[in-house]
Scaffold this motif. Structure first.
Motif, PDB file in Angstrom:
ATOM      1  N   ARG A 106      56.995  36.171  38.409  1.00 32.12           N
ATOM      2  CA  ARG A 106      57.345  34.770  38.180  1.00 32.12           C
ATOM      3  C   ARG A 106      57.500  34.460  36.694  1.00 32.12           C
ATOM      4  O   ARG A 106      58.204  33.524  36.320  1.00 32.12           O
ATOM      5  CB  ARG A 106      56.297  33.852  38.802  1.00 32.12           C
ATOM      6  CG  ARG A 106      56.367  33.788  40.327  1.00 32.12           C
ATOM      7  CD  ARG A 106      57.703  33.266  40.780  1.00 32.12           C
ATOM      8  NE  ARG A 106      57.769  33.052  42.217  1.00 32.12           N
ATOM      9  CZ  ARG A 106      58.793  33.415  42.961  1.00 32.12           C
ATOM     10  NH1 ARG A 106      59.830  34.050  42.399  1.00 32.12           N
ATOM     11  NH2 ARG A 106      58.815  33.170  44.258  1.00 32.12           N
ATOM     12  N   ALA A 107      56.848  35.236  35.828  1.00 31.07           N
ATOM     13  CA  ALA A 107      57.026  35.040  34.386  1.00 31.07           C
ATOM     14  C   ALA A 107      58.444  35.393  33.940  1.00 31.07           C
ATOM     15  O   ALA A 107      58.963  34.824  32.980  1.00 31.07           O
ATOM     16  CB  ALA A 107      56.007  35.878  33.621  1.00 31.07           C
ATOM     17  N   ALA A 108      59.055  36.363  34.630  1.00 33.20           N
ATOM     18  CA  ALA A 108      60.474  36.722  34.423  1.00 33.20           C
ATOM     19  C   ALA A 108      60.800  37.167  33.002  1.00 33.20           C
ATOM     20  O   ALA A 108      61.884  36.875  32.475  1.00 33.20           O
ATOM     21  CB  ALA A 108      61.369  35.544  34.817  1.00 33.20           C
ATOM     22  N   ILE A 109      59.878  37.912  32.382  1.00 29.84           N
ATOM     23  CA  ILE A 109      60.181  38.474  31.063  1.00 29.84           C
ATOM     24  C   ILE A 109      60.052  39.999  31.082  1.00 29.84           C
ATOM     25  O   ILE A 109      59.950  40.641  30.045  1.00 29.84           O
ATOM     26  CB  ILE A 109      59.266  37.885  29.972  1.00 29.84           C
ATOM     27  CG1 ILE A 109      57.790  38.113  30.298  1.00 29.84           C
ATOM     28  CG2 ILE A 109      59.570  36.415  29.736  1.00 29.84           C
ATOM     29  CD1 ILE A 109      56.852  37.708  29.161  1.00 29.84           C
ATOM     30  N   GLY A 110      60.079  40.582  32.288  1.00 31.10           N
ATOM     31  CA  GLY A 110      59.941  42.019  32.442  1.00 31.10           C
ATOM     32  C   GLY A 110      58.680  42.345  33.210  1.00 31.10           C
ATOM     33  O   GLY A 110      57.655  41.683  33.041  1.00 31.10           O
TER      34      GLY A 110
END
Length: 205
Positions: free
Chosen positions: A29-33
């Motif tokens: 959910r953070a969607a930075i890797g």
């Protein structure tokens, strides 16, 4: 071993596996890797249309089948790892909204990374057997004679490359995971280890 101690270890194992899936969902959910194996599962999920949790289970089964020629023996923790992490990750994804804004992304990712290290310490420390990916690593190490770090790097690089090609989320978080998960687990593994120090065996992962 007393029945109370056995129940305590089982509860530790189940808690660790549940938190492991939740930790993965936080980082997604953070969607930075995300972690290499999650990149692979996410990429397959995107291409197949299946849920991330179901694909995580399927990947775990496939990895477990790779143990056969390596003559590795799964434990209860190995089997439960395959069965339980996927559903808990899917539960987290169903409940958690995507992070909005860089600070929230960083916060979610950091929380997921720390929680995953705690979860790893819990389920491995319960000593019911390694996860399927850890067993693949130690099995290949035993068969090839290659150093553990080289075997693990090769396995995770392959998972990452295939997952990225399929569309999985590779980013700065992936690099941060690779650099930080080892030191964090170095703290949590001895913290939750249920083996008495005087007779401790080699770690299972």
């Amino acid at each position: 071993m007393s029945s109370l101690r056995l129940v305590s270890r089982l509860l530790q194992l189940l808690l660790g596996l549940f938190l492991f899936g939740i930790a993965s969902s936080l980082m997604i959910r953070a969607a930075i890797g995300i972690a290499p194996w999650d990149v692979l599962s996410q990429g397959i999920a995107l291409r197949s249309g299946w849920g991330f949790g179901a694909i995580t289970n399927l990947v775990g089964v496939c990895v477990l089948l790779m143990w056969l020629p390596l003559r590795q023996k799964p434990g209860l923790g190995t089997v439960l790892n395959v069965l339980l992490i996927g559903p808990s990750a899917q539960l987290g994804l169903d409940l958690l909204p995507a992070a909005q804004g860089l600070w929230w992304q960083l916060l979610l990712f950091a929380a997921g990374l720390v929680l995953l290290a705690v979860a790893t310490g819990l389920y491995i420390g319960a000593r019911f057997g390694p996860g399927p990916r850890d067993g693949l690593m130690t099995g290949l190490h035993a068969r090839t004679g290659w150093p553990i770090w080289k075997v693990r790097t090769l396995i995770e690089a392959c998972a990452l490359a295939v997952g990225w090609w399929l569309g999985g989320n590779v980013g700065w978080g992936t690099l941060a995971f690779a650099l930080l998960i080892g030191p964090l687990c170095g703290v949590t593994l001895p913290l939750f280890d249920r083996q008495p120090r005087a007779t401790a065996a080699a770690p299972t992962a």
